[in-house]
Scaffold this active site. Structure first.
Site, PDB file in Angstrom:
ATOM      1  N   TYR A  56      -1.442  -0.403  10.153  1.00 21.74           N
ATOM      2  CA  TYR A  56      -1.519  -0.772   8.732  1.00 21.74           C
ATOM      3  C   TYR A  56      -0.230  -0.370   8.002  1.00 21.74           C
ATOM      4  CZ  TYR A  56      -3.843  -0.989   4.100  1.00 21.74           C
ATOM      5  OH  TYR A  56      -4.199  -1.277   2.808  1.00 21.74           O
ATOM      6  N   SER A 104       0.853  -1.194   0.000  1.00 19.96           N
ATOM      7  CA  SER A 104       0.000   0.000   0.000  1.00 19.96           C
ATOM      8  C   SER A 104       0.884   1.238   0.000  1.00 19.96           C
ATOM      9  CB  SER A 104      -0.861   0.010   1.257  1.00 19.96           C
ATOM     10  OG  SER A 104      -1.509   1.244   1.397  1.00 19.96           O
TER      11      SER A 104
END
Ligand code: NAP
Length: 242
Positions: free
Chosen positions: A154, A141
């Site tokens: 995350y 990501s």
């Protein structure tokens, strides 16, 4: 036969990747955690286009479940192996760090990072034995590259996945197995449906969220023969948002 396994293949990016790989002629194993109905839907779509698909439910973050599902599949497919692995399953549990519950820290890291470890470790021996050019693609990501406030868990998980991608790529390169990561920005899926899209898309130079199919096309390229000399790379797909 050479199979493709896509973790988190029931929805979002994983679903689009399953459809893409099936359109490239690969038999696809669709992993999911709990949404059997959605996974059945992906299988039906693949079969309707003349492709081959099967379901393999397990929680990527539970080693015993991964091992049991893989054992069962290998017993049923003694002459086949997983040559293409897309480690896509991932979750978000956003919160500012000082208020983040311990479970949200561990669950996010367990799914993205430990999940990568459990599934990949299991697939590697056969991939390395065959010398047919195995492919591993990890769904990282933009958060793992730049860090996002409210996403320390995350961002940490995805940054670690990028480090693991680069290390493993060098380990397995002599066996013609490539390992790459894809780093999407904002893509329209269930994961981003609670975000204020109108506001956030103004931050993106292309002024829109990406589509799951656009990410799937990139994954399709990375698993293709055309990408046989690309390894250890992190490829951003983010409409210009860095
Ligand atoms: P999504 O729409 O929420 O779909 C998540 C998928 O992962 C579902 O198929 C879900 O299965 C599966 N899954 C979740 N936890 C799992 C577990 N423990 N074991 C097995 N499967 C599990 O998410 P998405 O947006 O497609 O995201 C896919 C990947 O791309 C994630 O790794 C995410 O971090 C990454 N990513 C997404 C974006 C974005 O903007 N969407 C941006 C950057 C990176 P069930 O259907 O059974 O729940």
């Amino acid at each position: 036969m050479k199979y493709a396994l896509v973790t988190g293949g029931s929805r979002g990016l994983g679903k689009a990747v399953c459809l893409k790989l099936a359109s490239m002629g690969m038999p696809v194993i669709i992993n999911y955690q709990s949404n059997g109905e959605a996974a059945e839907g992906v299988k039906a779509e693949i079969e309707a286009m003349g492709g081959q698909a099967e379901l393999m439910p397990f929680n990527v973050g539970k080693m015993e479940e991964v091992e049991a599902a893989m054992d069962k599949w290998q017993d049923a497919h003694p002459d086949d192996y997983i040559a293409y692995l897309v480690n896509n399953a991932g979750i978000r549990r956003d919160n500012v760090m000082f208020m983040m519950p311990e479970a949200d820290w561990h669950d996010v890291i367990n799914t993205s990072l430990n999940g990568f470890y459990y599934v990949t470790r299991r697939c590697l021996p056969k991939m390395m034995m065959r010398k047919h050019g195995g492919r591993i693609v990890n769904m990282a990501s933009l958060s793992g590259l730049k860090g996002m406030p409210g996403q320390t868990n995350y961002s940490a998980a995805k940054a670690a996945l990028i480090g693991a991608t680069k290390a493993l790529a060098q380990e397995v390169a002599p066996r013609a197995v490539t390992v790459n990561a894809v780093a999407p920005g904002f893509i329209e899926t269930d994961m981003t449906k609670d975000l204020p899209q109108d506001e956030l898309k103004q931050l993106v130079p292309m002024k829109r969220f990406g589509k799951a199919e656009e990410v799937a096309d990139l994954v399709g390229f990375l698993v293709s023969d055309a990408a046989s000399y690309i390894t250890g790379e992190v490829i951003s797909i983010n409409g210009g948002l860095y």
